[in-house]
Write a protein that holds these residues in place. Structure first.
Motif, PDB file in Angstrom:
ATOM      1  N   GLY A   1      52.307  38.713  45.676  1.00 12.98           N
ATOM      2  CA  GLY A   1      52.278  39.146  44.285  1.00 12.98           C
ATOM      3  C   GLY A   1      51.268  38.369  43.466  1.00 12.98           C
ATOM      4  O   GLY A   1      50.502  38.936  42.673  1.00 12.98           O
ATOM      5  N   TYR A   2      51.216  37.063  43.659  1.00 18.56           N
ATOM      6  CA  TYR A   2      50.289  36.251  42.872  1.00 18.56           C
ATOM      7  C   TYR A   2      48.874  36.282  43.423  1.00 18.56           C
ATOM      8  O   TYR A   2      47.916  36.044  42.679  1.00 18.56           O
ATOM      9  N   LEU A   3      48.707  36.583  44.701  1.00 18.22           N
ATOM     10  CA  LEU A   3      47.361  36.815  45.221  1.00 18.22           C
ATOM     11  C   LEU A   3      46.758  38.047  44.547  1.00 18.22           C
ATOM     12  O   LEU A   3      45.569  38.071  44.211  1.00 18.22           O
ATOM     13  N   SER A   4      47.599  39.046  44.315  1.00 18.57           N
ATOM     14  CA  SER A   4      47.166  40.237  43.580  1.00 18.57           C
ATOM     15  C   SER A   4      46.763  39.886  42.157  1.00 18.57           C
ATOM     16  O   SER A   4      45.681  40.246  41.684  1.00 18.57           O
ATOM     17  N   LEU A   5      47.640  39.158  41.451  1.00 16.80           N
ATOM     18  CA  LEU A   5      47.336  38.783  40.068  1.00 16.80           C
ATOM     19  C   LEU A   5      46.122  37.865  40.002  1.00 16.80           C
ATOM     20  O   LEU A   5      45.254  38.018  39.128  1.00 16.80           O
ATOM     21  N   GLY A   6      46.026  36.896  40.917  1.00 14.74           N
ATOM     22  CA  GLY A   6      44.901  35.971  40.912  1.00 14.74           C
ATOM     23  C   GLY A   6      43.581  36.661  41.178  1.00 14.74           C
ATOM     24  O   GLY A   6      42.534  36.222  40.677  1.00 14.74           O
ATOM     25  N   SER A   7      43.603  37.733  41.959  1.00 16.54           N
ATOM     26  CA  SER A   7      42.365  38.463  42.219  1.00 16.54           C
ATOM     27  C   SER A   7      41.790  39.063  40.944  1.00 16.54           C
ATOM     28  O   SER A   7      40.574  39.251  40.831  1.00 16.54           O
ATOM     29  N   THR A   8      42.648  39.366  39.981  1.00 18.10           N
ATOM     30  CA  THR A   8      42.145  39.934  38.731  1.00 18.10           C
ATOM     31  C   THR A   8      41.477  38.886  37.850  1.00 18.10           C
ATOM     32  O   THR A   8      40.646  39.231  37.009  1.00 18.10           O
ATOM     33  N   LEU A   9      41.832  37.608  38.002  1.00 14.53           N
ATOM     34  CA  LEU A   9      41.310  36.582  37.096  1.00 14.53           C
ATOM     35  C   LEU A   9      39.804  36.397  37.253  1.00 14.53           C
ATOM     36  O   LEU A   9      39.107  36.125  36.267  1.00 14.53           O
ATOM     37  N   GLN A  10      39.305  36.516  38.482  1.00 12.16           N
ATOM     38  CA  GLN A  10      37.878  36.332  38.719  1.00 12.16           C
ATOM     39  C   GLN A  10      37.080  37.542  38.256  1.00 12.16           C
ATOM     40  O   GLN A  10      35.966  37.403  37.748  1.00 12.16           O
TER      41      GLN A  10
ATOM     42  N   ALA B   1      61.625  23.479  44.165  1.00 12.29           N
ATOM     43  CA  ALA B   1      60.971  24.323  43.163  1.00 12.29           C
ATOM     44  C   ALA B   1      59.461  24.139  43.201  1.00 12.29           C
ATOM     45  O   ALA B   1      58.698  25.111  43.105  1.00 12.29           O
ATOM     46  N   GLY B   2      59.011  22.875  43.331  1.00 14.04           N
ATOM     47  CA  GLY B   2      57.579  22.622  43.362  1.00 14.04           C
ATOM     48  C   GLY B   2      56.907  23.241  44.569  1.00 14.04           C
ATOM     49  O   GLY B   2      55.854  23.869  44.458  1.00 14.04           O
ATOM     50  N   TRP B   3      57.510  23.078  45.725  1.00 16.29           N
ATOM     51  CA  TRP B   3      56.891  23.616  46.935  1.00 16.29           C
ATOM     52  C   TRP B   3      56.974  25.138  46.967  1.00 16.29           C
ATOM     53  O   TRP B   3      56.025  25.797  47.399  1.00 16.29           O
ATOM     54  N   PHE B   4      58.084  25.712  46.510  1.00 12.92           N
ATOM     55  CA  PHE B   4      58.136  27.170  46.452  1.00 12.92           C
ATOM     56  C   PHE B   4      57.147  27.696  45.421  1.00 12.92           C
ATOM     57  O   PHE B   4      56.548  28.756  45.603  1.00 12.92           O
ATOM     58  N   GLY B   5      56.978  26.944  44.338  1.00 15.31           N
ATOM     59  CA  GLY B   5      56.016  27.359  43.321  1.00 15.31           C
ATOM     60  C   GLY B   5      54.591  27.387  43.829  1.00 15.31           C
ATOM     61  O   GLY B   5      53.718  28.008  43.203  1.00 15.31           O
ATOM     62  N   LEU B   6      54.318  26.735  44.969  1.00 16.65           N
ATOM     63  CA  LEU B   6      52.980  26.826  45.554  1.00 16.65           C
ATOM     64  C   LEU B   6      52.652  28.251  45.974  1.00 16.65           C
ATOM     65  O   LEU B   6      51.470  28.586  46.134  1.00 16.65           O
ATOM     66  N   SER B   7      53.668  29.093  46.161  1.00 14.13           N
ATOM     67  CA  SER B   7      53.384  30.503  46.424  1.00 14.13           C
ATOM     68  C   SER B   7      52.682  31.131  45.228  1.00 14.13           C
ATOM     69  O   SER B   7      51.744  31.926  45.378  1.00 14.13           O
ATOM     70  N   MET B   8      53.128  30.767  44.022  1.00 16.71           N
ATOM     71  CA  MET B   8      52.490  31.262  42.804  1.00 16.71           C
ATOM     72  C   MET B   8      51.061  30.743  42.702  1.00 16.71           C
ATOM     73  O   MET B   8      50.097  31.510  42.567  1.00 16.71           O
ATOM     74  N   TRP B   9      50.923  29.422  42.773  1.00 17.71           N
ATOM     75  CA  TRP B   9      49.626  28.826  42.525  1.00 17.71           C
ATOM     76  C   TRP B   9      48.686  28.994  43.702  1.00 17.71           C
ATOM     77  O   TRP B   9      47.465  29.055  43.516  1.00 17.71           O
ATOM     78  N   GLY B  10      49.238  29.080  44.897  1.00 16.95           N
ATOM     79  CA  GLY B  10      48.388  29.398  46.038  1.00 16.95           C
ATOM     80  C   GLY B  10      47.775  30.782  45.893  1.00 16.95           C
ATOM     81  O   GLY B  10      46.587  30.984  46.164  1.00 16.95           O
ATOM     82  N   GLY B  11      48.584  31.747  45.440  1.00 16.40           N
ATOM     83  CA  GLY B  11      48.063  33.086  45.207  1.00 16.40           C
ATOM     84  C   GLY B  11      47.056  33.123  44.079  1.00 16.40           C
ATOM     85  O   GLY B  11      46.002  33.761  44.183  1.00 16.40           O
TER      86      GLY B  11
ATOM     87  N   VAL C   1      37.967  24.149  41.915  1.00 16.63           N
ATOM     88  CA  VAL C   1      38.253  22.738  41.651  1.00 16.63           C
ATOM     89  C   VAL C   1      39.630  22.585  41.010  1.00 16.63           C
ATOM     90  O   VAL C   1      40.417  21.699  41.387  1.00 16.63           O
ATOM     91  N   PHE C   2      39.923  23.436  40.045  1.00 11.34           N
ATOM     92  CA  PHE C   2      41.255  23.424  39.434  1.00 11.34           C
ATOM     93  C   PHE C   2      42.321  23.625  40.500  1.00 11.34           C
ATOM     94  O   PHE C   2      43.340  22.921  40.528  1.00 11.34           O
ATOM     95  N   ALA C   3      42.094  24.592  41.389  1.00 15.50           N
ATOM     96  CA  ALA C   3      43.082  24.922  42.414  1.00 15.50           C
ATOM     97  C   ALA C   3      43.320  23.762  43.373  1.00 15.50           C
ATOM     98  O   ALA C   3      44.471  23.443  43.705  1.00 15.50           O
ATOM     99  N   VAL C   4      42.249  23.122  43.835  1.00 17.74           N
ATOM    100  CA  VAL C   4      42.398  22.020  44.793  1.00 17.74           C
ATOM    101  C   VAL C   4      43.173  20.867  44.162  1.00 17.74           C
ATOM    102  O   VAL C   4      44.109  20.314  44.763  1.00 17.74           O
ATOM    103  N   ALA C   5      42.787  20.493  42.937  1.00 14.84           N
ATOM    104  CA  ALA C   5      43.490  19.400  42.255  1.00 14.84           C
ATOM    105  C   ALA C   5      44.955  19.754  42.036  1.00 14.84           C
ATOM    106  O   ALA C   5      45.855  18.915  42.221  1.00 14.84           O
TER     107      ALA C   5
ATOM    108  N   ILE D   1      47.020  19.890  45.614  1.00 16.71           N
ATOM    109  CA  ILE D   1      47.258  18.560  46.191  1.00 16.71           C
ATOM    110  C   ILE D   1      48.303  17.811  45.369  1.00 16.71           C
ATOM    111  O   ILE D   1      49.244  17.205  45.915  1.00 16.71           O
ATOM    112  N   THR D   2      48.157  17.840  44.049  1.00 13.26           N
ATOM    113  CA  THR D   2      49.109  17.121  43.189  1.00 13.26           C
ATOM    114  C   THR D   2      50.503  17.712  43.299  1.00 13.26           C
ATOM    115  O   THR D   2      51.497  16.978  43.357  1.00 13.26           O
ATOM    116  N   ARG D   3      50.603  19.041  43.320  1.00 14.68           N
ATOM    117  CA  ARG D   3      51.924  19.676  43.436  1.00 14.68           C
ATOM    118  C   ARG D   3      52.594  19.323  44.752  1.00 14.68           C
ATOM    119  O   ARG D   3      53.787  18.993  44.786  1.00 14.68           O
ATOM    120  N   ALA D   4      51.851  19.396  45.853  1.00 21.27           N
ATOM    121  CA  ALA D   4      52.444  19.135  47.164  1.00 21.27           C
ATOM    122  C   ALA D   4      52.895  17.686  47.300  1.00 21.27           C
ATOM    123  O   ALA D   4      53.976  17.403  47.827  1.00 21.27           O
TER     124      ALA D   4
END
Length: 416
Positions: free
Chosen positions: A39-48, A154-164, A262-266, A269-272
């Motif tokens: 779901g978030y991979l779909s939404l993230g694709s629109t941001l670019q 919650a943080g690790w599951f939330g990586l599904s959101m931010w990973g997407g 760069v935002f994504a990598v930082a 890593i910090t979330r994980a």
């Protein structure tokens, strides 16, 4: 003849009952993680793609572009408390599937969109799908999680959101180079359908004991003031997602291709690494530190106007934003009644969506009137305000036990 007496069966302790309830409600975490990621991979694709698509195809002004990007958060904010409440009522799988359907319909709208009005409607549908899918999935997962591990789960599951959201722009760039905008919008349509297939393959858990909804079912006690703090800190991410690329492009700073990565990598890593630390530190202190780091990154973006400063500020902002979510989960869920925790999670994330939506409108307007740098200065000030509200909340609720302490005591008494 002597009749052998059976030893009496002892009643389960509260810790044993809680553990048995969690086992009964345990979620298929991997499949739900993948569904949310789609779901978030779909939404993230629109941001670019969406900012330049809206600007080039519809000749939209910067504030209009920012509004189109941010309006998806409106529908997400409205839908999340209802999705959380549906999970509380024992319907998590149905709600996840419904969210995926909304997301696919929103993708079709992006693919077809002959005008701005249709594009806005598609953004609303996509936002509703994202809000419903993720909120129901994370609420389902949190129901089966131990209190002392709440933040890290919650943080690790939330990586599904931010990973997407992080991988989406990369995927969109590759698809756009291959087949243009139509390939991007086709992927935005198909990805939620993959999430729907994953959700359909799961088994609905046993329904919890029925609870009366009550007047505060959609806005549980203890979620309002922390939610306001979360809203204020979300404004910074809204500024990053709506005006950062335009800022780098229009001011000839450079780094536009690398900034979101760069935002994504930082962030990732910090979330994980940092999510388990939130459980040890406590939700409120961790939230204050994260908000302060976010504000520092936004100020670097505003004051250091070259490519190095832009990328450094983006990275620091990403590190701060990374821990806001697990810290606030620890604060809000730990102070919500058991039968309303799903709704509390929905309300919390709705405040985040509202902050992003408001940022979409205001950041574009501030950038047009005063310059892009002032959008980041305003965002930094609001992050500091969110941290201050959280400190006041801590003082007001000093008598309430932090989730970590109470949970560790329960865990020690539970059978191994």
């Amino acid at each position: 003849m002597r009749v052998r007496e059976e030893p009496p069966v002892s009643a389960p302790t509260p810790a044993e009952e809680a553990q048995q309830a969690r086992q009964a409600q345990r979620a298929p975490v991997v499949r739900l993680w993948l569904a949310a990621f789609c779901g978030y991979l779909s939404l993230g694709s629109t941001l670019q793609t969406l900012p330049s698509f809206t600007e080039d195809r519809f000749h939209a002004a910067p504030w209009t572009v920012a509004a189109v990007v941010g309006v998806a958060s409106l529908a997400a904010a409205v839908c999340r408390p209802f999705a959380g409440r549906a999970v509380d009522a024992g319907q998590p799988r149905r709600t996840v599937v419904l969210g995926a359907v909304f997301g696919a319909l929103g993708g079709l709208g992006h693919l077809w969109a002959p005008g701005l009005s249709v594009l806005v409607a598609a953004r609303l549908l996509l936002g509703a799908g994202e809000g419903t899918l993720f909120t129901s999935a994370i609420s389902w997962v949190m129901r089966g999680s131990a209190d002392s591990r709440r933040a890290r789960v919650a943080g690790w599951f939330g990586l599904s959101m931010w990973g997407g959201l992080s991988a989406g722009p990369v995927l969109a760039g590759l698809l756009h180079a291959w087949r243009g905008d139509s390939a991007v919008w086709a992927a935005v349509t198909l990805l939620p359908l993959a999430g729907m297939a994953l959700a359909i393959s799961t088994r609905n858990p046993a329904a919890p004991p029925p609870t009366a909804p009550g007047p505060g079912a959609l806005l549980p006690r203890g979620s309002r003031l922390p939610g306001l703090a979360y809203l204020l800190t979300s404004y910074g991410y809204g500024a990053i997602s709506t005006v950062l690329l335009l800022y780098l492009r229009h001011e000839d700073i450079g780094g536009g291709r690398a900034a979101l990565a760069v935002f994504a990598v930082a962030f990732l890593i910090t979330r994980a690494v940092g999510s388990p630390m939130v459980d040890r530190l406590g939700g409120v202190p961790a939230f204050v530190v994260a908000a302060a780091v976010e504000a520092c990154g936004l100020l670097v973006l505003a004051c250091w106007a070259d490519e190095t400063g832009a990328l450094l500020g983006t990275a620091v902002t990403g590190a701060g934003v990374a821990l806001l979510y697990p810290a606030m989960i620890a604060v809000i869920v730990g102070r919500s009644p058991r039968g309303q925790q799903g709704a509390a999670v929905g309300v919390m994330i709705s405040f985040w969506d509202l902050g992003i939506m408001v940022s979409g409108f205001i950041s574009g307007a501030v950038a047009g009137a005063l310059g892009y740098a002032w959008s980041f200065v305003l965002s930094a000030g609001l992050s500091v305000a969110g941290a201050a509200i959280t400190v006041c909340f801590l003082r007001a609720r000093r008598g309430a036990p932090e989730h970590g302490v109470a949970a560790r005591d329960t865990e020690r008494s539970a059978p191994r």
